[in-house]
Design a protein around this motif. Structure first.
Motif, PDB file in Angstrom:
ATOM      1  N   MET A   1      32.162  36.074  30.252  1.00  0.00           N
ATOM      2  CA  MET A   1      32.424  35.588  28.897  1.00  0.00           C
ATOM      3  C   MET A   1      31.186  35.703  28.016  1.00  0.00           C
ATOM      4  O   MET A   1      31.277  36.068  26.840  1.00  0.00           O
ATOM      5  CB  MET A   1      32.917  34.142  28.950  1.00  0.00           C
ATOM      6  N   VAL A   2      30.012  35.402  28.583  1.00  0.00           N
ATOM      7  CA  VAL A   2      28.762  35.506  27.815  1.00  0.00           C
ATOM      8  C   VAL A   2      28.490  36.959  27.441  1.00  0.00           C
ATOM      9  O   VAL A   2      28.142  37.270  26.289  1.00  0.00           O
ATOM     10  CB  VAL A   2      27.580  34.925  28.612  1.00  0.00           C
ATOM     11  N   VAL A   3      28.662  37.866  28.401  1.00  0.00           N
ATOM     12  CA  VAL A   3      28.425  39.291  28.135  1.00  0.00           C
ATOM     13  C   VAL A   3      29.376  39.810  27.065  1.00  0.00           C
ATOM     14  O   VAL A   3      28.966  40.517  26.129  1.00  0.00           O
ATOM     15  CB  VAL A   3      28.564  40.117  29.428  1.00  0.00           C
ATOM     16  N   LEU A   4      30.642  39.446  27.176  1.00  0.00           N
ATOM     17  CA  LEU A   4      31.618  39.882  26.179  1.00  0.00           C
ATOM     18  C   LEU A   4      31.272  39.325  24.798  1.00  0.00           C
ATOM     19  O   LEU A   4      31.429  40.003  23.777  1.00  0.00           O
ATOM     20  CB  LEU A   4      33.030  39.443  26.591  1.00  0.00           C
ATOM     21  N   GLY A   5      30.812  38.071  24.789  1.00  0.00           N
ATOM     22  CA  GLY A   5      30.458  37.456  23.512  1.00  0.00           C
ATOM     23  C   GLY A   5      29.248  38.097  22.857  1.00  0.00           C
ATOM     24  O   GLY A   5      29.237  38.348  21.647  1.00  0.00           O
ATOM     25  N   THR A   6      28.218  38.379  23.660  1.00  0.00           N
ATOM     26  CA  THR A   6      26.985  38.953  23.100  1.00  0.00           C
ATOM     27  C   THR A   6      27.139  40.412  22.690  1.00  0.00           C
ATOM     28  O   THR A   6      26.412  40.898  21.829  1.00  0.00           O
ATOM     29  CB  THR A   6      25.841  38.834  24.120  1.00  0.00           C
ATOM     30  N   THR A   7      28.088  41.108  23.303  1.00  0.00           N
ATOM     31  CA  THR A   7      28.312  42.519  22.948  1.00  0.00           C
ATOM     32  C   THR A   7      29.363  42.692  21.854  1.00  0.00           C
ATOM     33  O   THR A   7      29.650  43.811  21.440  1.00  0.00           O
ATOM     34  CB  THR A   7      28.740  43.325  24.186  1.00  0.00           C
ATOM     35  N   GLY A   8      29.936  41.570  21.400  1.00  0.00           N
ATOM     36  CA  GLY A   8      30.948  41.641  20.347  1.00  0.00           C
ATOM     37  C   GLY A   8      32.316  42.056  20.834  1.00  0.00           C
ATOM     38  O   GLY A   8      33.206  42.344  20.021  1.00  0.00           O
TER      39      GLY A   8
ATOM     40  N   GLN B   1      46.908  39.541  23.052  1.00  0.00           N
ATOM     41  CA  GLN B   1      46.270  40.759  22.542  1.00  0.00           C
ATOM     42  C   GLN B   1      45.680  40.496  21.150  1.00  0.00           C
ATOM     43  O   GLN B   1      46.215  39.702  20.391  1.00  0.00           O
ATOM     44  CB  GLN B   1      47.294  41.891  22.484  1.00  0.00           C
ATOM     45  N   PRO B   2      44.504  41.083  20.831  1.00  0.00           N
ATOM     46  CA  PRO B   2      43.865  42.227  21.473  1.00  0.00           C
ATOM     47  C   PRO B   2      42.933  41.906  22.633  1.00  0.00           C
ATOM     48  O   PRO B   2      42.144  42.748  23.039  1.00  0.00           O
ATOM     49  CB  PRO B   2      43.070  42.840  20.319  1.00  0.00           C
ATOM     50  N   ALA B   3      42.983  40.685  23.188  1.00  0.00           N
ATOM     51  CA  ALA B   3      42.168  40.377  24.360  1.00  0.00           C
ATOM     52  C   ALA B   3      42.574  41.277  25.519  1.00  0.00           C
ATOM     53  O   ALA B   3      43.759  41.481  25.781  1.00  0.00           O
ATOM     54  CB  ALA B   3      42.346  38.908  24.748  1.00  0.00           C
ATOM     55  N   GLY B   4      41.588  41.821  26.224  1.00  0.00           N
ATOM     56  CA  GLY B   4      41.853  42.684  27.356  1.00  0.00           C
ATOM     57  C   GLY B   4      41.944  41.912  28.657  1.00  0.00           C
ATOM     58  O   GLY B   4      41.746  40.687  28.696  1.00  0.00           O
ATOM     59  N   ALA B   5      42.219  42.630  29.741  1.00  0.00           N
ATOM     60  CA  ALA B   5      42.436  41.994  31.041  1.00  0.00           C
ATOM     61  C   ALA B   5      41.219  41.213  31.505  1.00  0.00           C
ATOM     62  O   ALA B   5      41.339  40.085  31.994  1.00  0.00           O
ATOM     63  CB  ALA B   5      42.814  43.059  32.076  1.00  0.00           C
ATOM     64  N   VAL B   6      40.023  41.786  31.359  1.00  0.00           N
ATOM     65  CA  VAL B   6      38.804  41.129  31.849  1.00  0.00           C
ATOM     66  C   VAL B   6      38.563  39.823  31.104  1.00  0.00           C
ATOM     67  O   VAL B   6      38.268  38.782  31.717  1.00  0.00           O
ATOM     68  CB  VAL B   6      37.588  42.068  31.707  1.00  0.00           C
ATOM     69  N   GLU B   7      38.712  39.843  29.785  1.00  0.00           N
ATOM     70  CA  GLU B   7      38.492  38.621  29.010  1.00  0.00           C
ATOM     71  C   GLU B   7      39.533  37.569  29.341  1.00  0.00           C
ATOM     72  O   GLU B   7      39.209  36.374  29.473  1.00  0.00           O
ATOM     73  CB  GLU B   7      38.524  38.921  27.511  1.00  0.00           C
ATOM     74  N   ILE B   8      40.785  37.976  29.477  1.00  0.00           N
ATOM     75  CA  ILE B   8      41.851  37.015  29.774  1.00  0.00           C
ATOM     76  C   ILE B   8      41.608  36.344  31.118  1.00  0.00           C
ATOM     77  O   ILE B   8      41.690  35.114  31.246  1.00  0.00           O
ATOM     78  CB  ILE B   8      43.226  37.719  29.762  1.00  0.00           C
ATOM     79  N   VAL B   9      41.271  37.128  32.140  1.00  0.00           N
ATOM     80  CA  VAL B   9      41.059  36.563  33.476  1.00  0.00           C
ATOM     81  C   VAL B   9      39.816  35.667  33.487  1.00  0.00           C
ATOM     82  O   VAL B   9      39.829  34.589  34.090  1.00  0.00           O
ATOM     83  CB  VAL B   9      40.941  37.684  34.528  1.00  0.00           C
TER      84      VAL B   9
END
Length: 357
Positions: free
Chosen positions: A245-252, A80-88
């Motif tokens: 991962m790219v989407v999460l990275g670009t959206t902060g 944490q604070p990583a969420g389920a989607v990022e972890i998977v």
């Protein structure tokens, strides 16, 4: 299947939390280049028909595998604070790199290529990949949102789901104790629904996704070794994980590079943390009979349950305790039936050997 007697269907399938490696794949002895699974683990392979090493070693490997699976919620909590989607998503990508390393070391790239060109292997494993992704997302979401107790419930219920799949999919006939256990399981779900004020959907999603995953893996297991199977599933999921991962990275929204070096390396370790217990389980499954593996499988959800209560301090109401005790009663009946059947089969085999002699 090698360690699980054929003809018993899904009801006899050995379930393991967050399982990638079914007992059918893990149990395959490997000789030569095509045996990448056993060769990659470096433990428990057979050669020339010689028996594998002692059951004591198998039990130790089994405890190691189920123990690590049982403690997995602590790892997700630390992330944490990583969420389920990022972890998977990270788990899939870094597992792919780890699988690539294993395949390179075992020199089984040709085996992987043949598997990916075979529709009878690729199709079922693609479906298995989707099912395990659902399972991982649900499990990680449950742990990271304060529902670790309910996630443990999902893996307690899973053997009952396997029995139901045997009835409705494989048209198996249940023994009286199995029917009783299934009936008690339905009562438990009713009690827990009353306790939660809604269906325990996290637990049910985990149980059914993993039960179906196990069913698919069992059907394709004899055709493909363990590491190849894991690698194919990871290849199927990797493009979606990479895009995520790219989407999460670009959206902060990503935490991979924003929480310090310790957090970064902990997430990168997810590939190893995913694979090591699978390799332990593979070594265990080669050495142990189905009955012993069936008993060991409860070790993981018990640990998850203890972690949820003692470390995460999750609340257990009286109604929930009653629901869990009803589930455990159902599992007790299933275990008694399993042990009784194993004993009868053992006696019949001894009589057959004596008659043949």
């Amino acid at each position: 299947m090698r360690n699980i007697a054929p003809g018993r269907g899904v009801g006899a399938f050995v379930s393991t939390p967050e399982q990638i490696l079914p007992a059918s794949s893990a149990a395959q002895p490997t000789t030569g280049a095509d045996g990448g699974g056993g060769k990659g683990t470096g433990v428990g392979s057979t050669s020339g028909g010689k028996p594998v090493r002692s059951e004591t070693t198998g039990i130790l490997f089994g405890i190691g595998a189920y123990g690590l699976w049982g403690l997995l919620p602590i790892y997700f909590f630390v992330l944490q604070p990583a969420g389920a989607v990022e972890i998977v998503a990270n788990r899939v990508v870094w597992s792919l790199l780890f699988c690539a390393l294993l395949i390179t070391v075992t020199r089984t790239w040709k085996v992987l290529g043949r598997a990916m060109r075979d529709r009878t292997i690729m199709g079922p494993l693609a479906l298995a990949a989707v099912l395990i992704a659902i399972n991982w997302l649900t499990y990680t979401f449950g742990v990271t949102t304060g529902h670790a107790v309910e996630t443990s419930l999902g893996y307690f219920i899973n053997p009952l789901v396997s029995v139901l799949l045997g009835v409705f999919v494989l048209k198996e006939k249940l023994r009286p104790l199995q029917w009783t256990a299934v009936g008690i399981g339905f009562v438990a779900v009713g009690v827990l629904t009353y306790s939660y004020g809604q269906l325990p959907w996290i637990a049910l999603m985990l149980a059914f996704s993993f039960g179906l995953y196990g069913f698919v893996k069992k059907r394709v297991g004899p055709k493909v070794d363990a590491i190849t199977s894991l690698s194919v599933e990871t290849v199927v999921l990797a493009p979606f994980a990479a895009v995520t991962m790219v989407v999460l990275g670009t959206t902060g929204a990503a935490t991979l590079t924003t929480q310090g070096p310790a957090h970064f390396w902990m997430i990168l370790a997810s590939g190893v943390i995913t694979a090591v217990p699978l390799l332990f389980f593979g070594a265990s499954a080669r050495r142990l009979p189905m009955t012993t593996i069936g008993l060991l499988q409860y070790f993981a959800p018990v640990l998850q349950f203890v972690v949820a209560l003692t470390i995460f301090n999750e609340t257990m109401t009286t109604a929930r305790w009653i629901g869990f005790f009803v589930v455990w009663l159902a599992l007790l009946l299933l275990t008694i039936d399993m042990l009784r059947t194993a004993r009868k089969n053992s006696v019949l085999k001894k009589k057959a050997r004596l008659a043949a002699a």
